[in-house]
Design a protein around this motif. Structure first.
Motif, PDB file in Angstrom:
ATOM      1  N   THR A  55       0.853  -1.179   0.000  1.00 63.12           N
ATOM      2  CA  THR A  55       0.000   0.000   0.000  1.00 63.12           C
ATOM      3  C   THR A  55       0.896   1.238   0.000  1.00 63.12           C
ATOM      4  OG1 THR A  55      -0.089   0.009   2.416  1.00 63.12           O
ATOM      5  CG2 THR A  55      -1.855  -1.154   1.265  1.00 63.12           C
ATOM      6  N   GLY A  56       0.332   2.377  -0.371  1.00 66.11           N
ATOM      7  CA  GLY A  56       1.073   3.628  -0.303  1.00 66.11           C
ATOM      8  C   GLY A  56       2.086   3.787  -1.415  1.00 66.11           C
ATOM      9  N   SER A  57       2.894   4.823  -1.297  1.00 66.81           N
ATOM     10  CA  SER A  57       3.836   5.190  -2.353  1.00 66.81           C
ATOM     11  C   SER A  57       5.206   4.543  -2.195  1.00 66.81           C
ATOM     12  CB  SER A  57       4.007   6.715  -2.390  1.00 66.81           C
ATOM     13  OG  SER A  57       4.547   7.174  -1.157  1.00 66.81           O
ATOM     14  N   THR A  58       5.371   3.688  -1.192  1.00 68.18           N
ATOM     15  CA  THR A  58       6.661   3.029  -0.964  1.00 68.18           C
ATOM     16  C   THR A  58       6.463   1.528  -0.823  1.00 68.18           C
ATOM     17  OG1 THR A  58       7.541   4.985   0.164  1.00 68.18           O
ATOM     18  CG2 THR A  58       8.687   2.906   0.537  1.00 68.18           C
ATOM     19  N   PHE A  59       7.154   0.766  -1.658  1.00 64.42           N
ATOM     20  CA  PHE A  59       7.126  -0.695  -1.532  1.00 64.42           C
ATOM     21  C   PHE A  59       7.772  -1.108  -0.217  1.00 64.42           C
ATOM     22  CE2 PHE A  59       9.412  -4.747  -2.200  1.00 64.42           C
ATOM     23  CZ  PHE A  59       8.345  -5.588  -2.471  1.00 64.42           C
ATOM     24  N   CYS A  60       8.990  -0.619   0.010  1.00 66.25           N
ATOM     25  CA  CYS A  60       9.693  -0.898   1.259  1.00 66.25           C
ATOM     26  C   CYS A  60      10.827   0.100   1.428  1.00 66.25           C
ATOM     27  CB  CYS A  60      10.239  -2.322   1.281  1.00 66.25           C
ATOM     28  SG  CYS A  60      11.128  -2.734   2.802  1.00 66.25           S
ATOM     29  N   ALA A  61      10.862   0.758   2.584  1.00 68.47           N
ATOM     30  CA  ALA A  61      11.859   1.811   2.839  1.00 68.47           C
ATOM     31  C   ALA A  61      13.164   1.269   3.403  1.00 68.47           C
ATOM     32  CB  ALA A  61      11.275   2.845   3.789  1.00 68.47           C
ATOM     33  N   GLY A  62      13.333  -0.054   3.441  1.00 68.26           N
ATOM     34  CA  GLY A  62      14.538  -0.619   4.039  1.00 68.26           C
ATOM     35  C   GLY A  62      14.322  -0.924   5.506  1.00 68.26           C
ATOM     36  N   ALA A  63      15.396  -1.068   6.238  1.00 74.25           N
ATOM     37  CA  ALA A  63      15.305  -1.423   7.654  1.00 74.25           C
ATOM     38  C   ALA A  63      14.645  -0.314   8.448  1.00 74.25           C
ATOM     39  CB  ALA A  63      16.693  -1.713   8.213  1.00 74.25           C
ATOM     40  N   ASP A  64      13.799  -0.700   9.370  1.00 74.39           N
ATOM     41  CA  ASP A  64      13.221   0.252  10.314  1.00 74.39           C
ATOM     42  C   ASP A  64      14.283   0.537  11.375  1.00 74.39           C
ATOM     43  OD1 ASP A  64      11.868   1.603  12.322  1.00 74.39           O
ATOM     44  OD2 ASP A  64      10.029   0.431  12.085  1.00 74.39           O
ATOM     45  N   LEU A  65      14.883   1.706  11.328  1.00 76.14           N
ATOM     46  CA  LEU A  65      15.994   2.018  12.222  1.00 76.14           C
ATOM     47  C   LEU A  65      15.555   2.163  13.669  1.00 76.14           C
ATOM     48  CD1 LEU A  65      17.992   4.560  10.012  1.00 76.14           C
ATOM     49  CD2 LEU A  65      18.244   2.075  10.188  1.00 76.14           C
ATOM     50  N   THR A  66      14.258   2.334  13.903  1.00 73.18           N
ATOM     51  CA  THR A  66      13.766   2.469  15.282  1.00 73.18           C
ATOM     52  C   THR A  66      13.346   1.124  15.874  1.00 73.18           C
ATOM     53  OG1 THR A  66      11.488   2.900  14.563  1.00 73.18           O
ATOM     54  CG2 THR A  66      12.952   4.796  14.790  1.00 73.18           C
ATOM     55  N   ALA A  67      13.072   0.137  15.028  1.00 68.02           N
ATOM     56  CA  ALA A  67      12.669  -1.187  15.522  1.00 68.02           C
ATOM     57  C   ALA A  67      13.118  -2.251  14.524  1.00 68.02           C
ATOM     58  CB  ALA A  67      11.155  -1.243  15.717  1.00 68.02           C
ATOM     59  N   PRO A  68      14.442  -2.367  14.308  1.00 69.55           N
ATOM     60  CA  PRO A  68      14.936  -3.264  13.259  1.00 69.55           C
ATOM     61  C   PRO A  68      14.731  -4.726  13.613  1.00 69.55           C
ATOM     62  CG  PRO A  68      16.756  -2.432  14.580  1.00 69.55           C
ATOM     63  CD  PRO A  68      15.531  -1.703  15.043  1.00 69.55           C
ATOM     64  N   PRO A  69      14.606  -5.573  12.590  1.00 77.14           N
ATOM     65  CA  PRO A  69      14.532  -7.012  12.847  1.00 77.14           C
ATOM     66  C   PRO A  69      15.906  -7.553  13.189  1.00 77.14           C
ATOM     67  CG  PRO A  69      14.615  -6.624  10.509  1.00 77.14           C
ATOM     68  CD  PRO A  69      14.576  -5.258  11.153  1.00 77.14           C
ATOM     69  N   ASP A  70      15.942  -8.693  13.819  1.00 73.44           N
ATOM     70  CA  ASP A  70      17.199  -9.409  13.978  1.00 73.44           C
ATOM     71  C   ASP A  70      17.735  -9.744  12.587  1.00 73.44           C
ATOM     72  OD1 ASP A  70      18.785 -11.341  16.101  1.00 73.44           O
ATOM     73  OD2 ASP A  70      18.623 -12.231  14.100  1.00 73.44           O
ATOM     74  N   PRO A  71      19.032  -9.489  12.315  1.00 69.18           N
ATOM     75  CA  PRO A  71      19.554  -9.777  10.968  1.00 69.18           C
ATOM     76  C   PRO A  71      19.307 -11.214  10.520  1.00 69.18           C
ATOM     77  CG  PRO A  71      21.140  -8.485  12.207  1.00 69.18           C
ATOM     78  CD  PRO A  71      20.055  -8.868  13.173  1.00 69.18           C
ATOM     79  N   GLU A  72      19.390 -12.158  11.442  1.00 68.71           N
ATOM     80  CA  GLU A  72      19.153 -13.552  11.068  1.00 68.71           C
ATOM     81  C   GLU A  72      17.705 -13.778  10.656  1.00 68.71           C
ATOM     82  OE1 GLU A  72      20.516 -16.054  14.208  1.00 68.71           O
ATOM     83  OE2 GLU A  72      22.637 -15.668  13.786  1.00 68.71           O
ATOM     84  N   ALA A  73      16.763 -13.026  11.271  1.00 70.15           N
ATOM     85  CA  ALA A  73      15.354 -13.151  10.893  1.00 70.15           C
ATOM     86  C   ALA A  73      15.133 -12.634   9.483  1.00 70.15           C
ATOM     87  CB  ALA A  73      14.476 -12.401  11.890  1.00 70.15           C
ATOM     88  N   PHE A  74      15.793 -11.529   9.135  1.00 72.31           N
ATOM     89  CA  PHE A  74      15.639 -10.992   7.794  1.00 72.31           C
ATOM     90  C   PHE A  74      16.286 -11.916   6.762  1.00 72.31           C
ATOM     91  CE2 PHE A  74      17.050  -7.795   4.472  1.00 72.31           C
ATOM     92  CZ  PHE A  74      15.825  -7.815   3.821  1.00 72.31           C
ATOM     93  N   VAL A  75      17.444 -12.458   7.088  1.00 72.45           N
ATOM     94  CA  VAL A  75      18.064 -13.446   6.198  1.00 72.45           C
ATOM     95  C   VAL A  75      17.120 -14.637   6.015  1.00 72.45           C
ATOM     96  CG1 VAL A  75      19.938 -15.119   5.976  1.00 72.45           C
ATOM     97  CG2 VAL A  75      20.442 -12.775   6.655  1.00 72.45           C
ATOM     98  N   GLY A  76      16.496 -15.068   7.109  1.00 72.68           N
ATOM     99  CA  GLY A  76      15.546 -16.174   7.024  1.00 72.68           C
ATOM    100  C   GLY A  76      14.383 -15.858   6.104  1.00 72.68           C
ATOM    101  N   LEU A  77      13.887 -14.611   6.175  1.00 67.40           N
ATOM    102  CA  LEU A  77      12.792 -14.203   5.303  1.00 67.40           C
ATOM    103  C   LEU A  77      13.208 -14.272   3.838  1.00 67.40           C
ATOM    104  CD1 LEU A  77      10.101 -12.871   4.549  1.00 67.40           C
ATOM    105  CD2 LEU A  77      11.157 -10.655   5.096  1.00 67.40           C
ATOM    106  N   MET A  78      14.356 -13.707   3.505  1.00 68.67           N
ATOM    107  CA  MET A  78      14.797 -13.736   2.104  1.00 68.67           C
ATOM    108  C   MET A  78      14.981 -15.173   1.627  1.00 68.67           C
ATOM    109  SD  MET A  78      17.426 -10.528   1.634  1.00 68.67           S
ATOM    110  CE  MET A  78      18.627 -11.154   2.833  1.00 68.67           C
ATOM    111  N   ARG A  79      15.577 -16.008   2.469  1.00 69.23           N
ATOM    112  CA  ARG A  79      15.798 -17.402   2.066  1.00 69.23           C
ATOM    113  C   ARG A  79      14.478 -18.131   1.857  1.00 69.23           C
ATOM    114  NH1 ARG A  79      16.841 -22.648   2.574  1.00 69.23           N
ATOM    115  NH2 ARG A  79      18.945 -23.399   2.055  1.00 69.23           N
ATOM    116  N   GLU A  80      13.506 -17.838   2.700  1.00 75.92           N
ATOM    117  CA  GLU A  80      12.203 -18.499   2.563  1.00 75.92           C
ATOM    118  C   GLU A  80      11.507 -18.108   1.265  1.00 75.92           C
ATOM    119  OE1 GLU A  80      10.480 -17.360   6.284  1.00 75.92           O
ATOM    120  OE2 GLU A  80      11.849 -18.689   7.377  1.00 75.92           O
ATOM    121  N   ILE A  81      11.673 -16.864   0.825  1.00 76.14           N
ATOM    122  CA  ILE A  81      11.104 -16.453  -0.465  1.00 76.14           C
ATOM    123  C   ILE A  81      11.793 -17.213  -1.592  1.00 76.14           C
ATOM    124  CG2 ILE A  81      10.864 -14.542  -2.087  1.00 76.14           C
ATOM    125  CD1 ILE A  81      10.572 -12.685   0.339  1.00 76.14           C
TER     126      ILE A  81
END
Length: 244
Positions: A55-81
């Motif tokens: 939704t909105g004008s941005t697909f994804c702005a990158g990492a949320d610097l105020t509440a970032p995910p654990d890097p391993e969780a994000f790696v897990g997400l990319m691998r799962e895709i």
């Protein structure tokens, strides 16, 4: 309220990033919710393919610097895709920044609207596109990667298609996706899974070999003094101290 909206139409599940407050940034909550939604799609025999949109004008702005995910969780997400035995198609009609490009590059097919823009802004924050290199570098034209990794310049959808970040840049994204989704609906589940496995095998080996080192690099960079200055300057909307 969940940051992921799920809909379904004739075998295609659409997962919509819906976190407008932070421009669909990769927060711990969004990453967790998207992983759950993908797992549900994997387990659902009625789902032939997945569309990832926003939704909105941005697909994804990158990492949320105020509440970032654990890097391993994000790696897990990319691998799962990448490993999902069903095609994942990105429908992009807005802007994509930093880690959002890694999410986009994990998808099998991507169509971007002509108003979309892209940028790898990590170097301007004292960081590097570390873990997202797992999906980006196998896809990007090497000369383009050299330029955009280093400069953080913004580029448009036509350039994104030229350098193979996206499959196609289109005036009408939904019209461009019609033959893609029709083709996926006509393919057998077994045929799709086996075909996707062929084209993602090299990327998955890279995850297995390099992910741990890249997570460590990302963590070290985020903990550095330069990154703290870069992220603080970004949040305060000023130039970091090193700008000349």
């Amino acid at each position: 309220m969940t940051p992921i909206v799920r809909t379904w139409d004739r075998g295609v599940a659409t997962l919509t990033l819906d976190s407008p407050a932070n421009r669909n940034a990769l927060s711990a909550v969004l990453v967790g919710a998207l992983r759950e939604a993908l797992a549900a799609c994997a387990a659902d025999d009625t789902v032939r393919a997945v569309v990832l949109t926003h939704t909105g004008s941005t697909f994804c702005a990158g990492a949320d610097l105020t509440a970032p995910p654990d890097p391993e969780a994000f790696v897990g997400l990319m691998r799962e895709i990448v490993a999902l035995p069903k095609p994942v198609v990105a429908r992009v009609t807005g802007h994509v920044r930093a880690g959002g490009l890694g999410l986009l590059a994990a998808c099998d097919i991507a169509v971007a609207g002509v108003a979309s823009t892209f940028a790898l802004t990590e170097s301007r924050l004292g960081l590097a596109p570390a873990v997202i290199s797992l999906t980006l570098l196998p896809r990007l034209d090497r000369t383009a990667a050299n330029r955009y990794y280093l400069t953080g310049e913004r580029f448009d959808a036509a350039e994104a298609a030229r350098i193979s970040l996206v499959t196609e840049a289109a005036e009408d994204v939904d019209k461009a996706l019609e033959p893609v989704l029709d083709g996926l609906r006509r393919a057998s589940p077994q045929g799709l899974a086996a075909s996707k496995k062929l084209v993602t095998a090299t990327v998955l080996r890279s995850f297995d070999q390099d992910a741990e080192d890249l997570v460590a690099l990302s963590a070290a960079l985020f903990a550095s003094d330069e990154a703290r200055e870069g992220m603080t300057a970004f949040l305060e909307r000023r130039d970091p101290a090193w700008v000349r």
